[in-house]
Design an enzyme around this catalytic site. Structure first.
Site, short mmCIF file in Angstrom:
data_model
loop_
_atom_site.label_atom_id
_atom_site.label_comp_id
_atom_site.label_asym_id
_atom_site.label_seq_id
_atom_site.Cartn_x
_atom_site.Cartn_y
_atom_site.Cartn_z
N GLY A 103 10.68 29.10 60.61
CA GLY A 103 11.14 28.92 62.25
C GLY A 103 12.37 29.58 61.88
N ARG A 104 13.72 28.81 61.41
CA ARG A 104 14.96 29.58 61.84
C ARG A 104 14.46 31.03 60.73
NH1 ARG A 104 17.82 24.82 59.29
NH2 ARG A 104 15.94 24.84 58.46
N GLN A 124 3.04 22.66 72.07
CA GLN A 124 3.19 21.53 71.72
C GLN A 124 3.51 20.43 72.28
OE1 GLN A 124 7.02 20.26 69.20
NE2 GLN A 124 6.20 20.21 67.47
N LYS A 177 2.58 17.49 64.19
CA LYS A 177 3.72 18.34 62.76
C LYS A 177 4.85 16.99 62.74
CE LYS A 177 7.01 22.51 63.13
NZ LYS A 177 8.61 21.08 63.06
N GLY A 185 9.54 24.44 56.40
CA GLY A 185 11.38 24.04 55.55
C GLY A 185 11.07 24.83 54.48
N CYS A 213 10.75 14.95 65.83
CA CYS A 213 11.70 15.71 66.49
C CYS A 213 13.22 14.14 65.80
CB CYS A 213 12.08 15.97 67.70
SG CYS A 213 12.91 16.18 68.50
N PRO A 254 7.26 26.14 65.89
CA PRO A 254 7.55 25.52 67.26
C PRO A 254 9.38 25.41 67.26
CG PRO A 254 6.94 24.23 66.17
CD PRO A 254 6.68 25.19 65.59
C1 LIG Z 1 16.41 25.58 67.23
C2 LIG Z 1 15.93 24.73 66.76
C3 LIG Z 1 13.97 24.31 67.56
C4 LIG Z 1 13.41 23.49 67.04
N1 LIG Z 1 12.44 22.95 67.83
C5 LIG Z 1 11.51 22.36 67.03
C6 LIG Z 1 10.39 21.77 68.64
O1 LIG Z 1 10.51 22.23 69.96
N2 LIG Z 1 9.55 21.01 67.55
C7 LIG Z 1 9.18 21.41 66.46
O2 LIG Z 1 8.04 20.81 66.08
N3 LIG Z 1 9.68 21.40 65.72
C8 LIG Z 1 11.13 22.14 66.02
N4 LIG Z 1 12.10 22.45 65.29
C9 LIG Z 1 11.67 22.50 64.10
C10 LIG Z 1 11.17 23.68 63.49
O3 LIG Z 1 9.84 23.79 63.94
C11 LIG Z 1 11.02 23.84 61.88
O4 LIG Z 1 9.79 22.78 61.42
C12 LIG Z 1 11.92 24.00 60.52
O5 LIG Z 1 13.44 24.26 61.59
C13 LIG Z 1 12.41 23.97 59.22
O6 LIG Z 1 11.55 25.55 59.23
P1 LIG Z 1 12.64 26.16 59.16
O7 LIG Z 1 12.86 26.34 57.65
O8 LIG Z 1 11.24 27.99 58.54
O9 LIG Z 1 13.67 26.82 60.20
C14 LIG Z 1 13.53 23.32 65.09
C15 LIG Z 1 14.00 23.77 64.78
C16 LIG Z 1 15.44 24.46 65.53
C17 LIG Z 1 16.60 25.30 64.29
#
Ligand SMILES: Cc1cc2nc3c(=O)[nH]c(=O)nc-3n(C[C@H](O)[C@H](O)[C@H](O)COP(=O)(O)O)c2cc1C
Length: 353
Positions: A232-233, A78, A147, A209, A108, A24
């Site tokens: 995610g990213r 979520q 989460k 992550g 968050c 998300p």
């Molecule tokens: C732009 C952005 C927005 C995010 N928004 C949420 C969110 O709405 N809810 C949530 O649980 N995590 C949110 N996250 C965290 C991601 O779900 C994830 O846990 C985090 O980016 C680490 O994973 P990654 O390294 O694959 O990006 C967000 C991350 C980013 C970069």
């Protein structure tokens, strides 16, 4: 146990066809992103965090986040908030909207959210976190997942004490992003904590992550015992990263890149309306066209254009063959009428009191 990315698994009674979960992300996880994620191998997708206060006040924009497409299942929506009663009511809305799982945001780190007692600050109030989990799990027959981050402070191990309590309160699955809230996105995700959490609970744990490649996904699954990895990213404007993780990787052609971007734009305009979509989409141009796929000035040129029609024309001029790819992609999409729309929610839940 050697888990393969293509193995099925489940959360509660919800069957999930792969070990790859799309994260998300606020400002990113629109329907077009989630549907695309499913097409490229994600077994489970999730909405961005939706404000329970917004749901309570029937805020039109907030309710728009509860739109579920027929091709999104299984889908988690979520929610975030800090009041157990409001969270329970929101969970019933999420269920009525057609989601398969209610996910709760206890991670968050953003001030606007934590100062209301929601998001990661709940990790410092485990009693309230458990009351919320219990209220939500009681309110809906859907599986409820949480989460979270490792804790609020750097080096915190709070997730290891709170996680099992949340399971005791009714959580059917936990997702851990093992950075502290203070860390935001700096440093690295310490997945040794994910492994410790797995050994403490008897529900599936999803590792979030820094999963950016198939090699990393496989090593996180193998070393932590997690049931799935969340991405995610790495998937922002780059669904091909998901395919690579699933073992179907190829470097996309320019035509494929432009076709996916155009489809993403068209769907997002349909979801958000032209006005909101215009600003929202700007960050996606760089994400799609980067990775050495197009020269940098091309992206800057697109950002400067005034209308999305102009962006579309410019993209098609750069890769004319994309039109055919786009037509094929659009033909495979389900009928938009098959969406669960908000006005079909029971009146007692939507606006009814
Ligand atoms: C732009 C952005 C927005 C995010 N928004 C949420 C969110 O709405 N809810 C949530 O649980 N995590 C949110 N996250 C965290 C991601 O779900 C994830 O846990 C985090 O980016 C680490 O994973 P990654 O390294 O694959 O990006 C967000 C991350 C980013 C970069």
């Amino acid at each position: 146990m050697n888990i393969q990315l293509r193995d099925h698994w489940s959360i509660g009674g919800v069957e999930i066809p792969s070990r790859l979960v799309l994260a998300p992300m606020a400002g990113v996880s629109v329907q077009a992103f989630r549907r695309q994620g499913r097409r490229y191998g994600a077994g489970l997708v999730c909405s961005e965090m939706v404000s329970v206060a917004g749901i309570q006040h029937r805020n039109e924009r907030t309710l728009g986040y509860l739109r579920v497409g027929a091709d999104e299942h299984p889908l988690a929506i979520q929610i975030f908030g800090s009041d157990p009663v409001a969270m329970a009511e929101a969970a019933r809305m999420v269920e009525a909207a057609g989601a398969d799982i209610v996910d709760m945001n206890f991670g968050c780190p953003v001030k606007k959210v934590t100062k209301t007692g929601a998001g990661a600050s709940l990790l410092d109030d485990p009693g309230l976190a458990c009351r919320i989990t219990e209220a939500v799990a009681t309110a809906t027959p859907l599986p409820v997942s949480v989460k979270m981050r490792r804790g609020v402070e750097n080096g915190s191990r709070t997730c290891l004490s709170v996680g099992p309590r949340l399971v005791g309160a009714g959580a059917a699955s936990l997702t851990l992003h093992p950075r502290s809230a203070k860390q935001m996105y700096t440093g690295t995700a310490d997945h040794s904590l994910t492994g410790e959490l797995v050994s403490l609970v008897d529900v599936p744990v999803i590792a979030s992550g820094d999963v950016t490649s198939r090699a990393k996904a496989q090593s996180v699954l193998a070393t932590t015992g997690a049931s799935a990895v969340m991405v995610g990213r790495a998937a922002q404007g780059n669904p091909w990263a998901l395919a690579e993780i699933m073992g179907d990787g190829h470097e996309p052609t320019r035509e494929e890149v432009v076709a996916e971007l155009l489809l993403f734009m068209r769907e997002t305009i349909r979801e958000l309306g032209e006005h909101r979509a215009t600003g929202f989409l700007k960050k996606f141009y760089g994400w799609y066209l980067g990775h050495g796929r197009f020269p940098r000035p091309f992206k800057q040129e697109l950002v400067m254009l005034r209308t999305l029609d102009e962006v579309e024309t410019r993209l098609l001029a750069a890769a004319p063959g994309a039109r055919e790819v786009l037509e094929r992609l659009e033909a495979e999409l389900p009928d938009p009428e098959s969406e669960v729309l908000l006005d079909s929610l029971p009146i007692s839940i939507y606006g009814g009191g």
